[in-house]
Design a protein around this motif. Structure first.
Motif, PDB file in Angstrom:
ATOM      1  N   HIS A 336     -19.809  18.253  39.904  1.00  6.10           N
ATOM      2  CA  HIS A 336     -18.937  16.980  40.344  1.00  6.10           C
ATOM      3  C   HIS A 336     -18.065  17.147  39.096  1.00  6.10           C
ATOM      4  O   HIS A 336     -16.888  16.994  39.962  1.00  6.10           O
ATOM      5  N   GLU A 339     -15.588  20.545  40.618  1.00  4.59           N
ATOM      6  CA  GLU A 339     -15.305  20.184  41.458  1.00  4.59           C
ATOM      7  C   GLU A 339     -13.950  18.747  41.015  1.00  4.59           C
ATOM      8  O   GLU A 339     -12.816  18.767  41.854  1.00  4.59           O
ATOM      9  N   ARG A 342     -10.315  19.699  40.634  1.00  8.85           N
ATOM     10  CA  ARG A 342      -9.797  20.291  41.351  1.00  8.85           C
ATOM     11  C   ARG A 342      -8.531  19.682  42.188  1.00  8.85           C
ATOM     12  O   ARG A 342      -7.383  20.108  42.340  1.00  8.85           O
TER      13      ARG A 342
END
Length: 487
Positions: A336, A339, A342
């Motif tokens: 998580h 991600e 990003r």
């Protein structure tokens, strides 16, 4: 055309608000100092030692012959100014620093009709999941150059500190003709500066947007010969007391005014309320409710920075407290947080959580690199940011540095999270200081944080002396036996 001091001050505000100076608090302090002394007949204010002490946080015994930091920072500032005027439309004034000099040159470029001195501020959309605050700044009494410089430093410091927090919606503006700035403001914070006999006085008060009644009032002072580091410390107190996610008074007020949170139609608001409720009362039931409400909100808003950051923090806290909410929290947490980065690559919070999860995954080289990066990032910090950074240092087996800093931090703010007794017990147990460890053993038993002691031992980097004594299993057995009578 003569230089108008008021117009010049507004030009400076415009420049400091530009994207080139975003998150460059030291450059802002340096430019403010140089511009406000530009008309001074004294050369001493442009002495390298004076600049180093007043703007760069160096001690009074700074020696420019041994340390070129002033020349380096002035060079950086010179390049920023050059780039600013290359990219900007014509301005009324142009500020530059000639090569080989520290006194800035201020040239009147032209008369510009309707010149804008601040970037245009439009009301931003209402975001009920954010704590919204309007900041207003004033000076009282004689508006001297020193007082005006300090006002700039305080305003910039608070602004930067709040802008770094995704869940805070910040406005710094003057009301329009209708008396309004924007919609959905939760709080108005007014900061006032005044000269006093011993130096300067900073007063602040916070009220609800729809009421003039003060919720919080504070006052702090600075000596005449204050240093930049003292301003950073003052701001750290100010923003932590009010805005820190874990100890900030305004967040408690924000949650209390959403008593009907169960009926809130906005998933993100419900999730953030549950997250804040957990931070105020850390227990397994609250973290479970927060986790599933955040996951539910994230399904609907996968790129939301606020919810992503909150979920990353929840994974970290699951592991550190030993809560059994999900299977494989380290693996899920790492997936998580990578991600989430990003969507928010500059988030200090996400990078800190990433470092913790890497440590839990035995990626010690990555974790220690993050520790050093955190140490290098000086400046205004929230209490919780500093607390978890030093906790990370302790878990990397740097107890001699990390724990004294934790102790100093908690004493300064009179705030002692549940993890502090856990760290204190382990620190003294590892040193073999039985009397001290006994004191903290009593506290962690009362706070039901024995599981956190085991989690720290399970995941921390082992001290060299315990590697020689039998390693992690031996330490875990020794601590379990020591805690046996408290279970």
């Amino acid at each position: 055309m003569a230089i108008n001091d008021y117009e010049l001050s507004k030009e400076l505000e415009y420049l400091l608000a530009s994207y080139l100076f975003e998150n460059k608090s030291q450059m802002k302090r340096l430019l403010s100092y140089l511009v406000h002394h530009a008309s001074s007949t004294s050369e001493s204010v442009f002495d390298q030692r004076a600049i180093a002490v007043k703007c760069l946080g160096r001690n009074a015994d700074f020696d420019p012959a041994e340390n070129p930091v002033v020349r380096i920072e002035i060079g950086r500032l010179r390049k920023l100014l050059t780039r600013f005027y290359e990219e900007e439309l014509p301005r009324l004034y142009k500020i530059s620093i000639p090569l080989g000099q520290y006194r800035p040159e201020i040239a009147v470029e032209s008369v510009i009709e309707g010149a804008k001195y601040l970037p245009e501020l439009r009301p931003s959309p209402a975001n009920p999941e954010r704590l919204s605050v309007l900041l207003q700044f004033t000076t009282e009494g004689e508006d001297s150059s020193d007082l005006y410089l300090l006002r700039h430093q305080i305003r910039i410091g608070i602004t930067i500190a709040l802008q770094q927090q995704e869940a805070i919606r910040l406005l710094v503006a003057i009301p329009g003709e209708d008396g309004k700035v924007a919609d959905s403001i939760d709080f108005i914070m007014r900061v006032s500066l005044a000269s006093i006999d011993s130096g300067f006085q900073l007063s602040s008060n916070v009220c609800l947007a729809e009421s003039a009644e003060n919720l919080f009032v504070d006052s702090k002072s600075l000596a005449v010969d204050y240093q930049a580091t003292q301003i950073d410390e003052l701001l750290s107190f100010l923003v932590s007391e009010l805005f820190d996610h874990e100890i900030g008074a305004l967040w408690r007020e924000w949650v209390s005014r959403r008593d009907n949170y169960q009926n809130v139609g906005v998933l993100k608001v419900y999730a953030l309320v549950q997250y804040q409720r957990y931070l105020f009362d850390e227990n397994e039931n609250n973290i479970r409710v927060a986790y599933f409400s955040i996951k539910n909100a994230l399904d609907k808003h996968p790129g939301d920075k606020i919810i992503n950051t909150a979920l990353a923090d929840i994974y970290y806290r699951m592991i550190i407290h030993g809560y059994r909410v999900v299977e494989e929290p380290i693996e899920q947490g790492l997936m998580h947080v990578r991600e989430a980065l990003r969507y928010s690559p500059a988030s200090e919070k996400l990078h800190t959580v990433h470092a913790f999860l890497a440590l839990f995954n035995r990626e010690y080289d990555f974790a220690i690199t993050s520790v050093l990066a955190t140490e290098a990032n000086k400046g205004v910090k929230y209490f919780s940011t500093s607390f978890h950074a030093q906790t990370l240092r302790c878990l990397m087996s740097e107890w001699a540095v990390g724990f004294p800093e934790l102790k100093k931090l908690c004493n300064r703010f009179s705030s002692y999270p549940k993890l502090f007794p856990v760290l204190a017990y382990l620190n003294y147990f590892l040193k073999g200081q039985t009397t001290q460890s006994e004191k903290w053993k009593e506290i962690i038993s009362r706070q039901s944080t024995l599981s956190s002691v085991r989690q720290f031992i399970k995941y921390m980097k082992m001290p060299d002396e315990w590697s020689e004594k039998g390693g992690r299993e031996k330490l875990l057995t020794s601590v379990t036996n020591d805690l046996q009578d408290k279970q």
